[in-house]
Design a protein around this motif. Structure first.
Motif, short mmCIF file in Angstrom:
data_model
loop_
_atom_site.label_atom_id
_atom_site.label_comp_id
_atom_site.label_asym_id
_atom_site.label_seq_id
_atom_site.Cartn_x
_atom_site.Cartn_y
_atom_site.Cartn_z
N LEU A 1 -2.45 18.10 8.10
CA LEU A 1 -3.57 17.66 8.93
C LEU A 1 -4.79 17.33 8.08
O LEU A 1 -5.48 16.34 8.32
N GLU A 2 -5.06 18.18 7.08
CA GLU A 2 -6.20 17.92 6.20
C GLU A 2 -6.02 16.62 5.43
O GLU A 2 -6.99 15.88 5.20
N THR A 3 -4.80 16.32 5.04
CA THR A 3 -4.51 15.07 4.32
C THR A 3 -4.76 13.87 5.21
O THR A 3 -5.36 12.87 4.78
N ILE A 4 -4.31 13.95 6.46
CA ILE A 4 -4.52 12.85 7.40
C ILE A 4 -6.01 12.66 7.67
O ILE A 4 -6.52 11.52 7.70
N MET B 1 0.82 -1.21 0.00
CA MET B 1 0.00 0.00 0.00
C MET B 1 0.85 1.26 0.00
O MET B 1 0.35 2.36 -0.30
N ALA B 2 2.14 1.11 0.33
CA ALA B 2 2.99 2.28 0.52
C ALA B 2 3.07 3.19 -0.71
O ALA B 2 2.87 4.40 -0.59
N PRO B 3 3.36 2.65 -1.92
CA PRO B 3 3.46 3.57 -3.08
C PRO B 3 2.18 4.33 -3.33
O PRO B 3 2.21 5.53 -3.62
N PHE B 4 1.05 3.64 -3.22
CA PHE B 4 -0.24 4.27 -3.45
C PHE B 4 -0.49 5.37 -2.43
O PHE B 4 -0.90 6.49 -2.77
N GLY B 5 -0.24 5.07 -1.15
CA GLY B 5 -0.45 6.06 -0.11
C GLY B 5 0.47 7.27 -0.25
O GLY B 5 0.05 8.41 -0.04
N LEU B 6 1.73 7.03 -0.60
CA LEU B 6 2.67 8.13 -0.78
C LEU B 6 2.23 9.06 -1.90
O LEU B 6 2.32 10.29 -1.76
N ILE B 7 1.74 8.47 -2.99
CA ILE B 7 1.31 9.30 -4.12
C ILE B 7 0.10 10.14 -3.75
O ILE B 7 -0.02 11.31 -4.13
N VAL B 8 -0.84 9.55 -2.99
CA VAL B 8 -2.01 10.32 -2.54
C VAL B 8 -1.55 11.50 -1.69
O VAL B 8 -2.06 12.62 -1.82
N GLY B 9 -0.57 11.27 -0.81
CA GLY B 9 -0.05 12.35 0.02
C GLY B 9 0.63 13.43 -0.79
O GLY B 9 0.43 14.63 -0.53
N TRP C 1 -2.43 3.21 6.17
CA TRP C 1 -2.79 4.11 5.08
C TRP C 1 -2.62 5.58 5.51
O TRP C 1 -2.06 6.38 4.76
N MET C 2 -3.09 5.91 6.70
CA MET C 2 -2.90 7.28 7.18
C MET C 2 -1.42 7.61 7.31
O MET C 2 -1.00 8.73 6.98
N SER C 3 -0.62 6.67 7.78
CA SER C 3 0.81 6.89 7.93
C SER C 3 1.47 7.18 6.58
O SER C 3 2.28 8.11 6.45
N MET C 4 1.11 6.41 5.56
CA MET C 4 1.74 6.57 4.25
C MET C 4 1.33 7.87 3.57
O MET C 4 2.15 8.55 2.96
N THR C 5 0.05 8.23 3.65
CA THR C 5 -0.37 9.48 3.04
C THR C 5 0.26 10.67 3.76
O THR C 5 0.63 11.67 3.13
N GLY C 6 0.40 10.56 5.09
CA GLY C 6 1.05 11.62 5.85
C GLY C 6 2.51 11.76 5.47
O GLY C 6 3.02 12.88 5.31
N LEU C 7 3.21 10.63 5.29
CA LEU C 7 4.61 10.67 4.88
C LEU C 7 4.74 11.24 3.47
O LEU C 7 5.66 12.00 3.18
N GLY C 8 3.83 10.84 2.60
CA GLY C 8 3.88 11.36 1.24
C GLY C 8 3.74 12.87 1.20
O GLY C 8 4.43 13.55 0.44
#
Length: 234
Positions: free
Chosen positions: A46-49, A27-35, A147-154
């Motif tokens: 914060l809004e992204t999370i 899920m990491a690549p997908f989440g990073l791209i969303v972020g 998922w929240m972690s990856m989008t936040g990192l992205g």
């Protein structure tokens, strides 16, 4: 499987966590791209999370972000996310032997974290005779947190992530979903609804030229209808 034998235990919950852990890296690549995309659209960290926590659906989030302008089209983005997530309705119906026995936070927490991957894992366990509905919450909650972690990192490191759109790593999430479909295969009888769903999605996308969410919705609804018809005939 008798409905009265359904249980909801800590053991089942942690079993779900253990099963899902080897799958979350995909899920990491997908989440990073969303972020990264959320940062590009002007959303704060914060809004992204919060978006990842409340929507928790990668495809819906991508579609909503693609529609994002200034001012934000709240109604359009909400409708797009709603249409794409309609596919969760037949998933919930398929999991009814488990979900019908849950109440309160057990039910709503499980439904709130239901996604494609957690459905695939749980329905395979259910068909194998599994009776512990907590497995579904364990899987879904693990995916939700990751998922929240990856989008936040992205979002936080968006300036350092510059992979080209066609990079092979983006196929990881699709490959995982395809692998999860293997236990769902129950023989030649599955060919018809699966093939019809694929044809409907491809037709909507490449023949009719419709963008998201219509290909996903067409495949989900038409494929589910054919599957229901097949089961009724049987």
């Amino acid at each position: 499987m008798s409905g009265s034998s359904i249980v909801f235990t800590r053991r089942g919950f942690w079993r779900g966590v253990r099963i899902s852990l080897p799958m979350v890296p995909a899920m990491a690549p997908f989440g990073l791209i969303v972020g990264v995309l959320a940062d590009g659209r002007g959303l704060s960290w914060l809004e992204t999370i919060l978006m990842s926590a409340l929507v928790f659906a990668g495809t819906s989030q991508l579609v909503a972000l693609e529609l994002w302008t200034d001012p934000a089209p709240i109604l359009g983005a909400t409708l797009a996310a709603f249409v794409i997530n309609l596919r969760l309705a037949p998933m919930g119906a398929a999991l009814a032997p488990w979900l019908d026995k849950l109440r309160g936070w057990k039910l709503w927490g499980t439904l709130a974290t239901l996604v494609d991957n957690s459905f695939a894992i749980s329905i395979a366990d259910q068909r194998a005779g599994g009776k512990d509905a907590a497995l579904l919450l364990g899987v879904g909650l693990t995916f939700w947190i990751f998922w929240m972690s990856m989008t936040g990192l992205g979002h936080a490191f968006s300036g350092l992530i510059a992979l080209p759109p066609g990079h092979p790593i983006f196929f990881a999430s699709v490959a995982t979903l395809v692998a999860l479909m293997v236990p769902l295969w129950r023989g030649a009888g599955e060919i018809l609804p699966w093939a019809v769903a694929a044809v409907a999605a491809v037709t909507a996308s490449h023949v009719l030229g419709l963008g998201q969410p219509w290909p996903v919705l067409a495949g989900a609804i038409i494929g589910a209808a054919v599957g229901a018809w097949r089961d009724r005939v049987r």
